[in-house]
Motif scaffolding. Structure first.
Motif, PDB file in Angstrom:
ATOM      1  N   GLY A 121      -6.083   2.933   1.917  1.00 27.14           N
ATOM      2  CA  GLY A 121      -6.919   2.269   0.931  1.00 27.14           C
ATOM      3  C   GLY A 121      -7.607   3.216  -0.037  1.00 27.14           C
ATOM      4  O   GLY A 121      -8.100   2.775  -1.083  1.00 27.14           O
ATOM      5  N   ARG A 173       1.060   1.764  -7.872  1.00 29.93           N
ATOM      6  CA  ARG A 173      -0.080   2.515  -7.337  1.00 29.93           C
ATOM      7  C   ARG A 173       0.049   4.012  -7.655  1.00 29.93           C
ATOM      8  O   ARG A 173      -0.924   4.745  -7.584  1.00 29.93           O
ATOM      9  CB  ARG A 173      -0.169   2.326  -5.820  1.00 29.93           C
ATOM     10  CG  ARG A 173      -0.355   0.880  -5.365  1.00 29.93           C
ATOM     11  CD  ARG A 173      -0.461   0.766  -3.865  1.00 29.93           C
ATOM     12  NE  ARG A 173       0.786   1.133  -3.179  1.00 29.93           N
ATOM     13  CZ  ARG A 173       0.987   2.282  -2.567  1.00 29.93           C
ATOM     14  NH1 ARG A 173       0.042   3.210  -2.538  1.00 29.93           N
ATOM     15  NH2 ARG A 173       2.131   2.526  -1.964  1.00 29.93           N
ATOM     16  N   ASN A 186      -3.223   5.232  -5.986  1.00 27.90           N
ATOM     17  CA  ASN A 186      -4.274   4.254  -5.639  1.00 27.90           C
ATOM     18  C   ASN A 186      -3.928   3.535  -4.346  1.00 27.90           C
ATOM     19  O   ASN A 186      -2.755   3.381  -3.985  1.00 27.90           O
ATOM     20  CB  ASN A 186      -4.396   3.208  -6.753  1.00 27.90           C
ATOM     21  CG  ASN A 186      -5.022   3.780  -8.004  1.00 27.90           C
ATOM     22  OD1 ASN A 186      -5.869   4.671  -7.947  1.00 27.90           O
ATOM     23  ND2 ASN A 186      -4.591   3.285  -9.150  1.00 27.90           N
ATOM     24  N   SER A 187      -4.975   3.084  -3.667  1.00 27.19           N
ATOM     25  CA  SER A 187      -4.802   2.211  -2.496  1.00 27.19           C
ATOM     26  C   SER A 187      -3.728   2.743  -1.554  1.00 27.19           C
ATOM     27  O   SER A 187      -2.720   2.078  -1.271  1.00 27.19           O
ATOM     28  CB  SER A 187      -4.424   0.794  -2.948  1.00 27.19           C
ATOM     29  OG  SER A 187      -5.405   0.288  -3.818  1.00 27.19           O
TER      30      SER A 187
END
Lengths: 114, 111
Positions: free
Chosen positions: A16, A63, A79-80
């Motif tokens: 995350g 991402r 990301n994430s």
């Protein structure tokens, strides 16, 4: 004097989170790349930039976002983060995109997502 | 769809003997091939290349052979030295500038 340097060399982070890997080359090359070496040891291209312009974008999740502030730098932002993103990521550079001589690789960033 | 394949994941040879690393490809449009060598915790480094207009390229102890009809290339190291122990990747650039790698062969040269 390192030709292609990427930082960090090791990165352990939780699912995350958002993380970045930086890459710099001092070879004066026009083209830079990001490769991913997966658990099966395949080296697969993710992105390629030529003079700050994106020229190759493989089927990589959104991402992952490369950023090239100038032709000597190509950073990779993720990301994430997911467990499946764990791999070794290599930055590379070469002169031109057509006729190949050789690509110079950084030492790799081992990303572990826990 | 793996266009460049190295079917032997590992190879062990005695120091001084010949090491032969093999690579097969499926795309007949490939016209240039490269071998990279990779030590643990380091990035791949370029070793030797060959253009499809040749069937052999030699550089010191390293020779690459290309058999276009069989879509096969091989890297010969003679004589093998312990410092040659590494992972060897063959690769071919696509016409879009994408360098396609095989999965690598780990060579161990025993003293």
């Amino acid at each position: 004097d390192t030709a292609v340097s990427q930082t960090p060399k090791y990165l352990v982070t939780q699912m995350g989170n958002d993380k970045s890997i930086k890459c710099e080359q001092n070879l004066g090359h026009d083209t830079m790349y990001w490769y991913k070496q997966d658990s099966k040891k395949f080296l697969k291209i993710m992105f390629s930039y030529n003079n700050k312009e994106l020229i190759i974008n493989e089927t990589v999740p959104n991402r992952f976002s490369p950023k090239s502030p100038d032709k000597a730098h190509l950073n990779l932002h993720i990301n994430s983060l997911e467990l499946g993103d764990s791999a070794v990521y290599f930055c590379a550079s070469s002169q031109g995109t057509g006729e190949w001589t050789e690509a110079f690789f950084g030492q790799g960033t081992r990303l572990t997502v826990v | 769809d793996q266009q460049v394949k190295q079917n032997s994941p590992s190879l062990s040879v005695q120091e001084g003997r010949i090491s032969i690393l093999n690579c097969d490809y499926t795309n007949s449009m490939f016209d240039y091939f490269l071998w990279y060598k990779k030590y643990p915790a380091e990035g791949p480094t370029f070793l030797i290349s060959i253009s499809s207009i040749k069937d052999k390229n030699e550089d010191g102890r390293f020779t690459v052979f290309l058999n276009k009809s069989a879509k096969h290339l091989s890297l010969h190291i003679v004589p093998s030295q312990p410092g040659d122990s590494a992972v060897y990747f063959c690769a071919a650039p696509s016409n879009t500038g994408k360098l396609i790698f095989g999965q690598g062969t780990t060579l161990q040269v025993k003293p």
